[in-house]
Design a protein around this motif. Sequence first.
Motif, mmCIF file in Angstrom:
data_model
loop_
_atom_site.group_PDB
_atom_site.id
_atom_site.type_symbol
_atom_site.label_atom_id
_atom_site.label_comp_id
_atom_site.label_asym_id
_atom_site.label_seq_id
_atom_site.Cartn_x
_atom_site.Cartn_y
_atom_site.Cartn_z
ATOM 1 N N LYS A 85 4.535 8.859 -63.990
ATOM 2 C CA LYS A 85 4.542 9.627 -65.663
ATOM 3 C C LYS A 85 3.534 9.091 -66.849
ATOM 4 O O LYS A 85 3.184 8.191 -65.905
ATOM 5 N N LEU A 86 4.232 9.548 -67.789
ATOM 6 C CA LEU A 86 2.770 9.862 -68.235
ATOM 7 C C LEU A 86 2.786 7.868 -69.376
ATOM 8 O O LEU A 86 3.477 7.619 -69.952
ATOM 9 N N ARG A 87 2.813 7.187 -69.062
ATOM 10 C CA ARG A 87 2.015 6.604 -69.549
ATOM 11 C C ARG A 87 0.321 6.048 -70.458
ATOM 12 O O ARG A 87 -0.055 6.462 -70.391
ATOM 13 N N ARG A 88 0.309 4.640 -71.686
ATOM 14 C CA ARG A 88 -0.133 5.227 -72.901
ATOM 15 C C ARG A 88 -0.954 3.416 -72.922
ATOM 16 O O ARG A 88 0.998 2.755 -72.760
ATOM 17 N N GLN A 89 -1.557 3.175 -73.145
ATOM 18 C CA GLN A 89 -2.111 1.711 -73.605
ATOM 19 C C GLN A 89 -3.176 2.107 -75.099
ATOM 20 O O GLN A 89 -4.488 2.268 -74.399
ATOM 21 N N GLY A 90 -2.738 1.884 -75.744
ATOM 22 C CA GLY A 90 -3.355 2.173 -76.472
ATOM 23 C C GLY A 90 -4.328 3.456 -77.239
ATOM 24 O O GLY A 90 -3.013 4.628 -77.255
ATOM 25 N N ARG A 91 -5.005 3.678 -77.274
ATOM 26 C CA ARG A 91 -5.588 5.137 -77.259
ATOM 27 C C ARG A 91 -6.241 6.044 -76.124
ATOM 28 O O ARG A 91 -5.974 7.277 -75.532
ATOM 29 N N TYR A 92 -5.749 5.045 -74.955
ATOM 30 C CA TYR A 92 -5.695 5.884 -73.216
ATOM 31 C C TYR A 92 -4.577 5.923 -72.752
ATOM 32 O O TYR A 92 -3.615 5.588 -73.155
ATOM 33 N N GLU A 93 -4.898 6.795 -72.123
ATOM 34 C CA GLU A 93 -3.520 7.463 -71.170
ATOM 35 C C GLU A 93 -3.851 7.928 -70.368
ATOM 36 O O GLU A 93 -4.478 8.717 -69.597
ATOM 37 N N GLY A 94 -2.818 8.114 -69.059
ATOM 38 C CA GLY A 94 -3.075 8.329 -67.424
ATOM 39 C C GLY A 94 -1.640 7.956 -67.583
ATOM 40 O O GLY A 94 -0.742 7.753 -67.826
ATOM 41 N N TYR A 95 -1.498 8.486 -65.706
ATOM 42 C CA TYR A 95 -0.395 8.462 -65.444
ATOM 43 C C TYR A 95 0.032 7.215 -64.594
ATOM 44 O O TYR A 95 -0.991 7.325 -63.354
ATOM 45 N N THR A 96 1.068 7.080 -63.398
ATOM 46 C CA THR A 96 1.627 5.980 -62.748
ATOM 47 C C THR A 96 1.434 6.724 -61.736
ATOM 48 O O THR A 96 2.121 7.568 -61.741
ATOM 49 N N ALA A 97 1.971 6.294 -60.260
ATOM 50 C CA ALA A 97 0.778 7.270 -58.887
ATOM 51 C C ALA A 97 2.596 7.348 -58.483
ATOM 52 O O ALA A 97 3.608 7.071 -59.364
ATOM 53 N N SER A 98 2.685 8.764 -57.815
ATOM 54 C CA SER A 98 3.712 9.119 -57.946
ATOM 55 C C SER A 98 4.313 8.906 -56.657
ATOM 56 O O SER A 98 3.515 8.201 -55.863
ATOM 57 N N TRP A 99 5.592 8.444 -56.018
ATOM 58 C CA TRP A 99 5.512 8.136 -54.990
ATOM 59 C C TRP A 99 7.361 8.912 -54.199
ATOM 60 O O TRP A 99 7.414 9.591 -55.034
ATOM 61 N N LYS A 100 7.536 8.462 -53.009
ATOM 62 C CA LYS A 100 8.662 8.766 -52.495
ATOM 63 C C LYS A 100 9.972 8.310 -51.860
ATOM 64 O O LYS A 100 9.445 6.780 -51.859
ATOM 65 N N LYS A 101 10.587 8.625 -52.560
ATOM 66 C CA LYS A 101 12.586 7.684 -52.079
ATOM 67 C C LYS A 101 13.023 8.644 -51.170
ATOM 68 O O LYS A 101 12.742 9.790 -51.408
ATOM 69 N N ALA A 102 13.430 7.573 -50.332
ATOM 70 C CA ALA A 102 15.008 7.563 -48.962
ATOM 71 C C ALA A 102 16.349 7.529 -49.504
ATOM 72 O O ALA A 102 16.201 6.029 -50.114
ATOM 73 N N ILE A 103 17.149 8.407 -49.639
ATOM 74 C CA ILE A 103 18.679 7.667 -49.311
ATOM 75 C C ILE A 103 18.868 8.101 -48.444
ATOM 76 O O ILE A 103 19.682 8.445 -47.897
ATOM 77 N N VAL A 104 19.216 6.451 -48.060
ATOM 78 C CA VAL A 104 19.782 6.692 -46.382
ATOM 79 C C VAL A 104 21.551 6.306 -45.951
ATOM 80 O O VAL A 104 21.763 5.403 -46.302
ATOM 81 N N THR A 105 22.254 7.465 -45.370
ATOM 82 C CA THR A 105 23.274 7.337 -45.598
ATOM 83 C C THR A 105 23.873 6.876 -43.952
ATOM 84 O O THR A 105 23.203 7.554 -42.822
ATOM 85 N N LEU A 106 24.677 5.647 -43.319
ATOM 86 C CA LEU A 106 24.730 5.334 -42.788
ATOM 87 C C LEU A 106 26.349 5.750 -41.935
ATOM 88 O O LEU A 106 26.201 6.142 -42.852
ATOM 89 N N THR A 107 25.977 5.704 -40.218
ATOM 90 C CA THR A 107 27.401 5.745 -39.765
ATOM 91 C C THR A 107 28.528 5.260 -39.938
ATOM 92 O O THR A 107 28.488 4.284 -40.459
ATOM 93 N N GLU A 108 30.387 5.601 -40.357
ATOM 94 C CA GLU A 108 31.597 5.316 -40.938
ATOM 95 C C GLU A 108 30.945 3.998 -39.093
ATOM 96 O O GLU A 108 31.418 2.690 -39.901
ATOM 97 N N ASP A 109 30.972 3.504 -38.417
ATOM 98 C CA ASP A 109 31.077 2.653 -37.366
ATOM 99 C C ASP A 109 29.566 1.525 -37.899
ATOM 100 O O ASP A 109 29.413 0.674 -37.110
ATOM 101 N N SER A 110 29.026 1.548 -38.352
ATOM 102 C CA SER A 110 27.764 1.151 -38.665
ATOM 103 C C SER A 110 27.808 0.075 -39.641
ATOM 104 O O SER A 110 28.561 0.005 -40.585
ATOM 105 N N LYS A 111 27.391 -1.280 -38.641
ATOM 106 C CA LYS A 111 27.781 -2.418 -40.043
ATOM 107 C C LYS A 111 26.702 -2.025 -41.642
ATOM 108 O O LYS A 111 25.724 -1.350 -41.137
ATOM 109 N N THR A 112 26.782 -3.186 -42.252
ATOM 110 C CA THR A 112 25.952 -2.785 -43.371
ATOM 111 C C THR A 112 24.419 -3.099 -43.496
ATOM 112 O O THR A 112 24.316 -4.229 -42.522
#
Length: 98
Positions: free
Chosen positions: A63-90
């Motif tokens: 995302k674009l972020r500003r600090q006074g007159r300076y601006e830059g982007y935060t780091a991009s990253w990867k997200k994973a949504i993991v679905t467990l099997t029905e018989d698996s424990k939490t």
Amino acid sequence: MSKLAQDIILKPIITEASMENQAYKKYTFKVAKDANKIEIAKAVEELFDVKVAKVNTLSVRGKLRRQGRYEGYTASWKKAIVTLTEDSKTIEFFDGMM
């Protein structure tokens, strides 16, 4: 060269939306940008001793972020949504969050 499970799963994502998904055995993690779904599934199974049904991934843009007159982007990253099997424990780490 294979990566360690700790290098693939960087940290859990704890938001209101991710907490609601726990009822459906879906857990959200920040993962390494170069990790694929198979590596993510194996890493979660190894770290938390659970069975993974499927993995959904998405790349999050910085995302674009500003600090006074300076601006830059935060780091991009990867997200994973993991679905467990029905018989698996939490995953115990998340149990105390709700």
